[in-house]
Design an enzyme around this catalytic site. Structure first.
Site, mmCIF file in Angstrom:
data_model
loop_
_atom_site.group_PDB
_atom_site.id
_atom_site.type_symbol
_atom_site.label_atom_id
_atom_site.label_comp_id
_atom_site.label_asym_id
_atom_site.label_seq_id
_atom_site.Cartn_x
_atom_site.Cartn_y
_atom_site.Cartn_z
ATOM 1 N N SER A 62 11.771 33.584 -12.754
ATOM 2 C CA SER A 62 12.512 33.838 -13.765
ATOM 3 C C SER A 62 12.843 32.712 -14.779
ATOM 4 C CB SER A 62 13.876 34.484 -13.089
ATOM 5 O OG SER A 62 13.296 35.604 -12.628
ATOM 6 N N ALA A 121 11.772 45.876 -1.333
ATOM 7 C CA ALA A 121 12.799 46.046 -0.165
ATOM 8 C C ALA A 121 12.244 45.515 1.130
ATOM 9 C CB ALA A 121 12.919 47.626 -0.027
ATOM 10 N N SER A 160 18.558 42.289 -13.877
ATOM 11 C CA SER A 160 17.488 43.021 -13.796
ATOM 12 C C SER A 160 16.315 42.703 -14.567
ATOM 13 C CB SER A 160 18.097 44.418 -14.692
ATOM 14 O OG SER A 160 16.767 45.406 -14.507
ATOM 15 N N ARG A 285 21.330 30.297 -18.143
ATOM 16 C CA ARG A 285 22.234 30.460 -17.000
ATOM 17 C C ARG A 285 23.015 29.109 -17.289
ATOM 18 N NH1 ARG A 285 19.455 32.428 -12.364
ATOM 19 N NH2 ARG A 285 20.063 34.862 -12.306
ATOM 20 N N THR A 299 16.937 29.674 -12.829
ATOM 21 C CA THR A 299 16.461 29.479 -11.355
ATOM 22 C C THR A 299 15.486 30.440 -11.461
ATOM 23 O OG1 THR A 299 18.313 30.906 -10.776
ATOM 24 C CG2 THR A 299 18.337 28.687 -10.242
HETATM 25 C C1 LIG Z 1 18.156 36.101 -9.360
HETATM 26 C C2 LIG Z 1 16.814 35.669 -8.657
HETATM 27 C C3 LIG Z 1 17.123 34.710 -7.279
HETATM 28 S S1 LIG Z 1 15.839 37.003 -8.231
HETATM 29 C C4 LIG Z 1 14.974 37.062 -9.740
HETATM 30 C C5 LIG Z 1 13.672 36.895 -9.988
HETATM 31 N N1 LIG Z 1 12.726 37.423 -8.826
HETATM 32 C C6 LIG Z 1 12.753 38.525 -8.362
HETATM 33 O O1 LIG Z 1 13.203 39.632 -8.798
HETATM 34 C C7 LIG Z 1 11.634 38.655 -7.281
HETATM 35 C C8 LIG Z 1 12.462 39.458 -5.968
HETATM 36 C C9 LIG Z 1 11.785 39.286 -4.798
HETATM 37 C C10 LIG Z 1 11.173 38.014 -4.419
HETATM 38 C C11 LIG Z 1 11.213 38.175 -2.892
HETATM 39 N N2 LIG Z 1 12.094 38.628 -2.295
HETATM 40 C C12 LIG Z 1 12.212 39.534 -1.343
HETATM 41 O O2 LIG Z 1 10.970 40.268 -1.343
HETATM 42 C C13 LIG Z 1 13.454 40.138 -0.757
HETATM 43 N N3 LIG Z 1 13.407 41.254 0.084
HETATM 44 C C14 LIG Z 1 11.119 36.621 -2.436
HETATM 45 O O3 LIG Z 1 11.918 35.937 -2.327
HETATM 46 O O4 LIG Z 1 9.874 35.955 -2.202
HETATM 47 C C15 LIG Z 1 13.866 35.752 -10.325
HETATM 48 O O5 LIG Z 1 13.236 34.835 -10.265
HETATM 49 N N4 LIG Z 1 15.010 35.750 -10.242
HETATM 50 C C16 LIG Z 1 16.181 34.751 -9.698
HETATM 51 C C17 LIG Z 1 16.822 34.030 -10.685
HETATM 52 O O6 LIG Z 1 17.003 34.648 -11.656
HETATM 53 O O7 LIG Z 1 17.235 33.099 -10.010
#
Ligand SMILES: CC1(C)S[C@@H]2[C@H](NC(=O)CCCC[C@H](NC(=O)C[NH3+])C(=O)[O-])C(=O)N2[C@H]1C(=O)[O-]
Length: 349
Positions: A62, A121, A160, A285, A299
């Site tokens: 992200s 999930a 989101s 952020r 991040t």
């Molecule tokens: C808000 C966060 C941390 S999550 C969001 C985005 N990443 C995602 O939405 C992927 C989520 C699934 C990643 C996966 N997690 C799962 O499968 C959990 N069941 C993993 O950790 O490999 C990103 O990058 N952002 C980070 C951000 O903006 O810092």
């Protein structure tokens, strides 16, 4: 304010902790007014047993959102986009609510549901189901619109990925080019980011890179090599490949006023509180550290890679840290310590 000297001893201790908590390897790079500090720990490739190198490329997740926000804010500077206009003015019929504006989307206040909540999930099977898939932006938006909005437009912050998929659609509609062309022409080229790429839907990482390892949900299960993936589930919300050097260059240039007019940078830095230490602007952020210093960046969490990329308000000191695992909350939390060491210095230990 005079910044304390970076604490590289503390930085090394943080990376060592991240590896002890399950990351195969980690790296950090600080660029501070012409001085560069590099710290590495552990392995970039478990099978080849290759040590992490501070120059290794990686998937930034992200952190991509800041790049997408910069392109749209440049378009606002060029009077080709109005931040407070409805998204549907530029993409008629895309969203079911004409009240959702571009600014709502870039500040995670649109209420659009995050389709990744369902997609991942189950971390490993969810990843395996999409790692080679290619989605269109509209397919991803359709996944989101199957679920109710989380809030009325503008009423609350609710992170989101859908928001920055909409940002990608806006970039392509308003520039008439692909997101890749917009990034390359407006950011990667001008800043000479030689390690930074947008190669969707290609699954490879060019050149020397850290392999990324997804931690399964089941404790003790083997790490999953997640390096090769399309990242099509994210695209303009998370598919950029870069390096610590290039991310430091990017955030230093952004915060140093080299990418946007002062008015648009001020728009980006209109922060709404997320919690006691974090606030979100437009694809950016703000984190306030234990020593009272605030740093600005993003991040990233994409399968196999956790990234922190932040700089001081004037962009004169920047830090990027990477651990090559994900789905490991302890490692994600531990990496916050790299900010303390980089910007608060020894007092942080
Ligand atoms: C808000 C966060 C941390 S999550 C969001 C985005 N990443 C995602 O939405 C992927 C989520 C699934 C990643 C996966 N997690 C799962 O499968 C959990 N069941 C993993 O950790 O490999 C990103 O990058 N952002 C980070 C951000 O903006 O810092």
């Amino acid at each position: 304010a005079v910044l304390p000297a970076p604490d590289t001893t503390g930085l090394t201790a943080v990376l060592r902790s991240a590896v002890a908590q399950g990351a195969p390897g980690a790296l950090a790079r600080i660029d501070d007014r012409g001085s560069t500090y590099r710290v590495t720990y552990g392995v970039a490739d478990r099978a080849a047993r290759r040590a992490v190198d501070a120059g290794d490329r990686f998937r930034v997740g992200s952190v991509t959102k800041t790049f997408s926000a910069v392109v749209l804010l440049q378009l606002a500077d060029e009077h080709r986009l109005v931040l407070d206009a409805p998204v549907n003015r530029y993409l008629p019929g895309l969203l079911p609510d004409d009240r959702i504006t571009v600014r709502h989307v870039l500040s995670h206040r649109s209420g659009l549901y995050d389709y990744t909540n369902d997609m991942f999930a189950d971390s490993v099977s969810g990843f395996e189901a999409v790692r080679d898939r290619v989605f269109t932006y509209r397919q991803l938006v359709a996944l989101s619109l199957k679920k109710p909005r989380t809030n009325a437009p503008g009423a609350a912050y609710s992170y989101s990925n859908t928001n920055f998929v909409v940002a990608g659609l806006l970039i392509e509609k308003l520039t008439g080019h692909s997101v890749r062309t917009a990034y390359e022409d407006r950011i990667f080229g001008p800043l000479n980011l030689r390690d930074t790429f947008y190669l969707h839907p290609d699954t490879a990482i060019p050149g020397r890179h850290a392999r990324g390892y997804l931690t399964p949900d089941t404790a003790g299960a083997a790490l999953v090599d997640a390096t090769a993936q399309t990242v099509s589930w994210a695209q303009s919300a998370g598919a950029i490949i870069s390096s610590a050097r290039d991310l430091n260059t990017f955030y230093s240039a952004l915060l140093g006023g080299r990418l946007l007019s002062p008015a648009r940078l001020a728009d980006m830095e209109r922060f709404s509180p997320v919690n006691s230490t974090t606030a979100y602007g437009l694809g950016l952020r703000r984190r306030t550290l234990s020593c009272g210093i605030s740093v600005y960046g993003h991040t990233g969490a994409v399968q196999g890679y956790y990234t922190y990329a932040f700089a001081t308000k004037d962009g004169k000191r920047a830090l990027t840290a990477l651990a090559n695992t994900s789905n490991n909350g302890k490692v994600l939390s531990t990496l916050t310590g790299t900010l303390e060491s980089a910007f608060c210095g020894k007092a942080a230990r």
